[in-house]
Enzyme design. Structure first.
Site, PDB file in Angstrom:
ATOM      1  N   HIS A  60       1.082  -0.928  -0.130  1.00 24.59           N
ATOM      2  CA  HIS A  60       0.020  -0.125   0.250  1.00 24.59           C
ATOM      3  C   HIS A  60       0.859   1.557  -0.222  1.00 24.59           C
ATOM      4  O   HIS A  60       0.498   2.409  -0.963  1.00 24.59           O
ATOM      5  CB  HIS A  60      -0.908   0.169   1.251  1.00 24.59           C
ATOM      6  CG  HIS A  60      -1.861   1.282   1.596  1.00 24.59           C
ATOM      7  ND1 HIS A  60      -2.711   1.536   0.861  1.00 24.59           N
ATOM      8  CD2 HIS A  60      -1.414   1.918   2.648  1.00 24.59           C
ATOM      9  CE1 HIS A  60      -3.025   3.187   1.185  1.00 24.59           C
ATOM     10  NE2 HIS A  60      -2.224   3.586   2.382  1.00 24.59           N
ATOM     11  N   ASP A  86       2.063   5.908   6.745  1.00 21.36           N
ATOM     12  CA  ASP A  86       1.217   4.871   7.643  1.00 21.36           C
ATOM     13  C   ASP A  86       2.084   3.723   8.835  1.00 21.36           C
ATOM     14  O   ASP A  86       1.290   3.487  10.050  1.00 21.36           O
ATOM     15  CB  ASP A  86       0.715   3.677   7.134  1.00 21.36           C
ATOM     16  CG  ASP A  86      -0.301   3.928   6.410  1.00 21.36           C
ATOM     17  OD1 ASP A  86      -1.392   4.736   6.936  1.00 21.36           O
ATOM     18  OD2 ASP A  86      -1.470   3.583   4.965  1.00 21.36           O
ATOM     19  N   GLU A  89       1.174   5.343  12.505  1.00 24.47           N
ATOM     20  CA  GLU A  89      -0.379   5.315  12.806  1.00 24.47           C
ATOM     21  C   GLU A  89      -0.329   3.373  13.155  1.00 24.47           C
ATOM     22  O   GLU A  89      -0.901   2.888  14.472  1.00 24.47           O
ATOM     23  CB  GLU A  89      -0.714   5.250  11.625  1.00 24.47           C
ATOM     24  CG  GLU A  89      -2.809   4.512  12.328  1.00 24.47           C
ATOM     25  CD  GLU A  89      -3.483   5.544  12.052  1.00 24.47           C
ATOM     26  OE1 GLU A  89      -4.125   7.219  12.467  1.00 24.47           O
ATOM     27  OE2 GLU A  89      -4.136   5.156  13.230  1.00 24.47           O
ATOM     28  N   ASP A  90       0.733   3.042  12.520  1.00 23.37           N
ATOM     29  CA  ASP A  90       0.412   1.292  12.651  1.00 23.37           C
ATOM     30  C   ASP A  90       1.335   0.839  13.405  1.00 23.37           C
ATOM     31  O   ASP A  90       1.182  -0.822  13.643  1.00 23.37           O
ATOM     32  CB  ASP A  90       0.029   0.673  11.114  1.00 23.37           C
ATOM     33  CG  ASP A  90      -1.532   0.987  10.863  1.00 23.37           C
ATOM     34  OD1 ASP A  90      -2.394   1.577  11.556  1.00 23.37           O
ATOM     35  OD2 ASP A  90      -0.935   1.024   9.329  1.00 23.37           O
ATOM     36  N   ASP A 154      -3.121   8.403  -1.490  1.00 21.72           N
ATOM     37  CA  ASP A 154      -3.715   7.831   0.252  1.00 21.72           C
ATOM     38  C   ASP A 154      -5.261   7.147   0.045  1.00 21.72           C
ATOM     39  O   ASP A 154      -5.411   5.794  -0.337  1.00 21.72           O
ATOM     40  CB  ASP A 154      -3.207   8.207   1.227  1.00 21.72           C
ATOM     41  CG  ASP A 154      -3.720   7.029   1.781  1.00 21.72           C
ATOM     42  OD1 ASP A 154      -3.727   5.920   2.091  1.00 21.72           O
ATOM     43  OD2 ASP A 154      -3.997   7.520   3.640  1.00 21.72           O
TER      44      ASP A 154
END
Ligand code: MN
Length: 737
Positions: A60, A86, A89-90, A154
């Protein structure tokens, strides 16, 4: 050691190599080491993680970075930030980690991207979450453009892979894309991305209509292509003779645009004649301006095909607000059908397709005149600053009306050009030039004719603003002005006056109380608020200050006892509008606070109706109805657009007495906590919610709920139930006043 197998690893490496190859081709001396480093970190951080579709998660960020490089044309910093977008965030990495390993710019872009959440991730409080998010998005945009461009990339990739999401989320994401991201992409000149976003949203929201229109376009494509060839052959011949270096392209309208046009004009597919447009893209010859060459091509085209009068659009002399430049003409083609011809230089085409980034490329970094786009960003910043205090929903409304809308161009008597949204009035124009001019505006001369401040400007008007020193803003002006800039300036002047009136009222009250040998304090204020039926002390002071409250019966007001705190409780009757439709299984007449009733209602945040107000209900779901005041602008909009969701509502009084009470709560901002709380409250019988307010920050929330109850037993029940909810920390009852 990677948690992925060899097949996955090859997949990942191939995707990244393709990205890097592409980047190197366009930027032979670029910072590929930076990109490699970002990939390495992201790849390690997301190791073993998979997307819902099953592919490794890192695919992604690589796809997003590829869009950022290939389709938007941004450089190494943005490509790296996209690869890392990301990670915070992840995974366990923090923004500080990124700053340490890279630099502050990349870290702050990643930080910005982390803060903007998708609507489905946020807790929805009264439906304004989406609006809040949008505001946040714009806030980061006005700090660094790259944040919003990467966010758009995104979103584009998420839309391209939306298939693997559950249907419920598909709807929400598609809706948000159409509401926010597509217009934003358009406004930033990312035409191709905007088209794709719209198309994909439409496909998920209306799959059947999408398939139908898509099939019709495909079925008619051969026929249209024949017409295209017949039309362009003589044009090409002519341009070759004139030694132009050019390319002619057949542009097919997107499924969404075709459908949209069918809806707007209420016509069938067969009557859409501009599905094909002709695009002539030329490499300019040296020594001649692009503008002159556009017109030369226009002349050549209209030498062989008859132009349609009044259909010429010149965005070469004055580009659109989003930077778009081109010459559009409509000419008659084979079988007497009209075709649009778009004439662009290679540079103009690049800007049309890639927007903002392309702009900067051609500006070459040197200082020249501020572009329309930069002006727009300034306007966004302006609107954001002025919006402090207004609700997010109000802000988004303002924003959509002002900064996403179509534009008109008007001129000052000296010939200076101004761009305003369609529908702007003479008053908006005055404020656009200067606040002082707006404040003192009494009218205008349009093309030498006198008009009032409410005159709606037309494209090409020459406007001279007339002023008077004695003039000052009126409340009605907020209706006359449509631009956020003018509205906010007017409101701020009015607010200053409002405050002055409040101060005046306070002085009057102080004097009066002094005569009674009393001073202003909260028990006395509470007595006065109850007696004069005012919602808060500001309103009370205001009515005193402007002379509407002469403080008659002040003695009586001061001697009222506490029992006035009791208010009557109310029932609410709802009437379904369409009795035969069983879309909503509501009884013809339903008293909502009835004990057997299963339907909950909540009051809308925008207009906060209370018992006694004229109200309508909006069906939000099977179990919930939102009450609006009948004259609330949002309700009016809903009634116009979604009439089937509206139920008539009516308050009926009951003889029982109830009193207003308040509880305050704090807790941890966990997913769904607020929903659970509101559920508890709405299940409780004999409870009329007056106000429901939640504030969340840094993972902690504070809430305040005001409601009418018949007995303290009810309050105790509510408190017990709420305190059982996980995440709730304290619940206490607070005395009024
Ligand atoms: Mn993402």
């Amino acid at each position: 050691m990677s948690a992925f197998n060899d097949q996955d690893k090859t997949l990942i490496q191939d995707a990244f190599d393709q990205l890097l190859d592409h980047y190197n081709k366009i930027n032979p001396n670029g910072k590929q080491a930076l990109i490699k480093k970002a990939f390495k970190l992201a790849n390690n951080a997301h190791d073993g993680m998979r997307r819902r579709s099953g592919e490794p998660y890192i695919m992604h960020p690589i796809a997003v970075a590829t869009i950022v490089s290939k389709e938007i044309g941004l450089g190494a910093t943005s490509v790296s930030a996209a690869l890392l977008h990301d990670v915070v965030e992840d995974t366990d990495f923090s923004v500080e980690d990124i700053a340490e390993r890279f630099d502050d710019t990349i870290a702050s872009i990643v930080d910005g991207l982390t803060k903007i959440k998708t609507v489905t991730e946020g807790k929805e409080i009264g439906g304004s979450m989406q609006a809040e998010n949008f505001k946040k998005l714009l806030l980061t945009m006005s700090e660094d453009f790259r944040v919003v461009l990467i966010k758009i990339a995104d979103r584009l990739h998420n839309m391209r892979t939306l298939d693997s999401m559950p249907a419920r989320k598909q709807y929400k994401i598609a809706g948000e894309t159409l509401f926010v991201y597509a217009p934003l992409a358009h406004r930033l000149g990312l035409f191709n991305i905007k088209t794709e976003l719209e198309n994909l949203s439409f496909k998920y929201e209306h799959p059947e209509q999408y398939a139908e229109v898509e099939k019709k376009i495909a079925d008619s494509s051969q026929y249209r292509h024949e017409l295209f060839t017949q039309l362009t052959a003589p044009i090409a011949e002519r341009l070759e003779k004139l030694n132009f270096d050019f390319e002619i392209k057949e542009r097919i309208k997107s499924v969404y645009s075709v459908w949209n046009k069918m809806q707007k004009k209420q016509i069938p597919f067969e009557e859409i004649y501009d599905i094909t447009a002709i695009r002539i893209i030329f490499k300019p010859q040296p020594g001649l301006s692009e503008k002159i060459q556009c017109w030369n091509i226009y002349t050549a085209v209209t030498d062989v095909h008859k132009p349609k009068p009044g259909r010429l659009r010149d965005w070469v002399s004055s580009p659109k607000g989003n930077g778009y430049e081109a010459l559009h003409a409509t000419v008659m083609g084979p079988q007497g059908r009209w075709f649009e011809v778009q004439i662009r230089s290679e540079r103009m085409n690049d800007i049309a397709e890639r927007g903002y980034a392309a702009h900067w490329k051609y500006k070459g970094g040197h200082e020249d005149n501020e572009t329309e786009l930069e002006k727009w960003v300034k306007d966004v910043r302006d609107l954001l600053e002025q919006s402090a205090g207004s609700s997010a929903i109000e802000f988004v409304d303002d924003f959509k009306r002002n900064l996403f809308s179509e534009e008109i161009t008007v001129f000052t008597p000296k010939g200076d050009m101004y761009t305003l949204p369609v529908g702007a009035t003479a008053l908006d124009f005055a404020f656009d030039i200067h606040t002082d001019l707006g404040i003192h505006c009494i009218g205008a001369k349009i093309n030498n004719k006198l008009v009032p401040i409410s005159y709606v400007l037309q494209n090409g008007d020459q406007v001279e603003i007339l002023t008077s020193k004695k003039q000052k803003p009126q409340l009605s002006w907020t209706e006359i002005a449509i631009t956020g800039k003018a509205k906010s300036r007017i409101k701020s002047v009015l607010k200053d006056e409002f405050r002055a009136t409040i101060r005046q009222g306070m002085r009057v009250l102080e004097r009066e109380l002094h005569d009674h040998k009393l001073a202003i304090n909260s028990p006395i204020l509470n007595k006065l608020l109850r007696f004069y039926n005012m919602p808060n002390k500001e309103e009370l002071y205001f009515t005193i200050g402007n002379g509407n409250n002469k403080l008659q019966d002040l003695d009586k007001a001061l001697s009222t006892s506490r029992k006035n705190k009791m208010v009557r409780s109310w029932n609410l009757n709802l009437f379904s509008r369409r009795k035969n439709k069983n879309e909503f299984s509501i009884k013809d007449k339903l008293a909502l606070s009835d004990n057997e009733s299963k339907v909950n209602y909540n009051v809308a945040e925008c207009c906060n109706p209370i018992p006694g107000d004229n109200v309508v209900g909006v069906i939000e779901s099977d179990e919930e109805i939102i009450l609006h005041r009948r004259d609330c602008p949002n309700a009016i909009k809903l009634m116009a657009n979604q009439g089937e969701k509206i139920v008539d509502a009516e308050w009926t009084s009951e003889r029982k007495m109830a009193f207003l009470s308040q509880i305050k709560l704090t807790g941890f901002d966990r997913m769904g906590v607020v929903n659970k709380i509101s559920k508890v409250i709405s299940i409780e019988k004999n409870l009329n919610i007056r106000q429901f307010h939640f504030d969340a920050h840094d993972g902690v929330f504070e809430g305040r709920i005001l409601f009418y109850v018949h007995s303290t037993q009810t309050i105790n029940n509510v408190i017990t139930e709420i305190s059982k909810i996980k995440g709730v920390h304290t619940v206490v009852r607070v005395e009024q006043g």
